[in-house]
Design an enzyme around this catalytic site. Sequence first.
Site, PDB file in Angstrom:
ATOM      1  N   ASN A  43       0.853  -1.191   0.000  1.00 55.51           N
ATOM      2  CA  ASN A  43       0.000   0.000   0.000  1.00 55.51           C
ATOM      3  C   ASN A  43       0.895   1.250   0.000  1.00 55.51           C
ATOM      4  OD1 ASN A  43       0.876  -0.283   2.772  1.00 55.51           O
ATOM      5  ND2 ASN A  43      -0.708   1.193   3.297  1.00 55.51           N
ATOM      6  N   CYS A  47       1.934   3.435   2.163  1.00 52.80           N
ATOM      7  CA  CYS A  47       2.885   3.689   3.253  1.00 52.80           C
ATOM      8  C   CYS A  47       3.726   2.474   3.608  1.00 52.80           C
ATOM      9  CB  CYS A  47       2.138   4.203   4.485  1.00 52.80           C
ATOM     10  SG  CYS A  47       1.335   5.800   4.198  1.00 52.80           S
ATOM     11  N   GLU A 105       3.103  -0.455   4.887  1.00 49.35           N
ATOM     12  CA  GLU A 105       2.883  -1.357   6.014  1.00 49.35           C
ATOM     13  C   GLU A 105       2.084  -2.600   5.620  1.00 49.35           C
ATOM     14  OE1 GLU A 105      -0.707   1.482   6.470  1.00 49.35           O
ATOM     15  OE2 GLU A 105       1.349   1.533   5.720  1.00 49.35           O
TER      16      GLU A 105
END
EC number: 1.17.4.1
Length: 764
Positions: free
Chosen positions: A376, A378, A380
Amino acid sequence: MKKQTLHSPSYFVSGGKNPESLFAWKNVNCEIRNRKGEVFFEMKNVEAPEGWSQLAIDIAASKYFRKVGVPKTGHETSVRQMVDRVVKAIVASAIRQGGYFATRKEADIFAKELKFILLSQRGAFNSPVWFNAGLWEAYKAQSPSEHFAWDEKKKSIQATKNAYERPQCSACFIQSVDDSIESIFDLAKTEAKLFKYGSGTGSNFSKIRSKYEATGSGGKSSGLISFLEVLDKGAGAIKSGGTTRRAAKMVVVDIDHPEVLDFIDWKMREEQKAHLLIAAGLSADFEGEAYRTVSGQNANNSVRVSDAFMKAVEQERPWKLKARLTGKVLREIPAGEVWNRITRAAWMCADPGIQFHDTINKWHTCPETDIIHSSNPCSEYMFLDDSACNLASINLVKFLNDTGDFDFESFIHTARTLFVAQEILVDYSSYPTQRVAQNSHDYRPLGLGFANLGSLLMRKGVAYDSDEGRAWAGALTSLMSGVAYLTSSEMARAKGPFAGYRKNSKSMLKVMKMHERALNQVAWKMLPAGIDKAVRNLWKGVLYNGEKYGYRNAQATVIAPTGTIGLLMDCDTTGIEPDFSLIKFKKLVGGGEIQIVNQSVDAALASLQYFEDERQAILKYVEENNSVVGAPQMHPEDLPVFDTATAMPGQRVLSPESHVKMMAAVQPFISGAISKTVNMPSTATEEDISRIYFLAWKLGVKAVAVYRDGSKQSQPLNLKEKPKVVEEVGVPNFTMKCPECGSDTVLTSGCYRCPNCGTTVGCS
């Protein structure tokens, strides 16, 4: 054998009480001003729990309250309303789906516990839940939908008609893209649908032919970068959730793609163009003409590197760039040359980040289905292509009691309750494509995580950069993931394991054993007595139940950036980040703010057993100097407790290595990865960045991004003063500004977060 249902015990709320009655309530006026002093947002007489700060209430009212279609008032006016609509929707869906609660009474107990957790700021769901969940049930909100959802009666994925009856609740998406015009522009459409309702998405674009390869008709391909530019413009035109934040996306390219060097340089090159335009007099605003003119500014970029590439860099060997369709070697260049281009670009503009392909797939629970290609925005959430993940985060500081001890029991209950709610959300929600909907139903990945670790450690008087600090981080993460997977196995007993489990059972159980073995890395002797045994017994239960019942969810945990929801929970720090500064700005009722000493400082001094008069003298010194160095009565051995991510020149600051070591302490206990920025001083060199990347790889971190102070020249920017051209790189110095209200932003966990209005850029 008859399937079991989950037991939902009373813990926070007992004796038939309503959770709302356990809080004192207040009414305040919300007002957010832009940098010109003009009112940016205003709402009168907003109701909230007494313990919520003005900033948290402002965030709830401006970002998450429903603004239209609410009976009588026209818009939501209370945190009570907001939480009530979300919880009622989740519990109603659980009852419709069946198998979660034995009776309506059990469901009611669960609803009360979940409400208490949300109202007490012990936890929060990701933003799309607050944006979208419960709007149909509470207000009959409607919007035409081209989404897809699981139909419990038909036992299949069906198209939805109303976007709010089956809302989009996942923040994180990973989507596939193939080497065809149809696939590329189908992706553009689904990205737009995700951005509209407040989610972020990432894709690996390595299947797309390079400009060095032929098309099927015999001509030359347009190349990877040309298509990335088209998708970048689409993202730049959309604000997620209507007006809440800009679109968030991740672009990943494999290290052996023929255009990887162009990709590495892309954002850096485009930002240099923008700065020339700004220096010529065009607006420096992110939405101004200079940044609208250039490309590459609306995504986080990451290069996917293999162990083979990293070893080639170490051993100074050549690296092969390969054609996408045939696998033919198109070019061979020194691996070190590619590596130097990566570190140079990161030094200049903080992009691209790095994702370690083999480490990621070593911990993959479902390799029999496919490998993990992307993440995704970011970084994570890392799982299968065309999948989604809803997030929830726990506010660690809320579990410190009056004596400074950590309340493990209530933490476990909170983690379990949130995880069950997240599981219910999977089949309550809708998804942008039929394939994403099917994979979400079949694999059910979840992302439970936490925030405020940095503040927790400081309040306990524990240095972030210490073995004890890393022991706390590892222990709490292993406890959280253990609770999540144990709960997942209980739900598998009640409702069956996820559909893809049978094919991947051996691999998943292998990963669970890897998580359990990693417990030996934690320095348990530095922690409260008995925690070691409790966590080890918990993981024995995870393995025993998994072998017997399987797991309901293919993934359970991530460490998200908690950008806006961190403000909603009054967190001083996000994700696993350390504290940013010893000085904070507190918003006042009715607008304005005052400078205060970070509340964690006084709590830390108390934990370190300083007397009241000593504490007051130190706090006064910090208020005047933004540092504890030189403070009266300050013991030198306690100074590391107060080290922060940034500092004034000459003051104490956490080393870049300390950031990576903290990530490594947490990573073995997380299903996904960690959204984290490794802060580096402006004096850091490209060699320093190279060293940090290699350290992350060798310590088993899945992904890493760096930020050299003063380097970032993308995203929402404004000139702080007349540009000073930096002779070596030929670009001016800039200060980050919020694209909504114009206030200074803070870079944390890979996202730019505005502490004034809560806008985040790059976060989901």
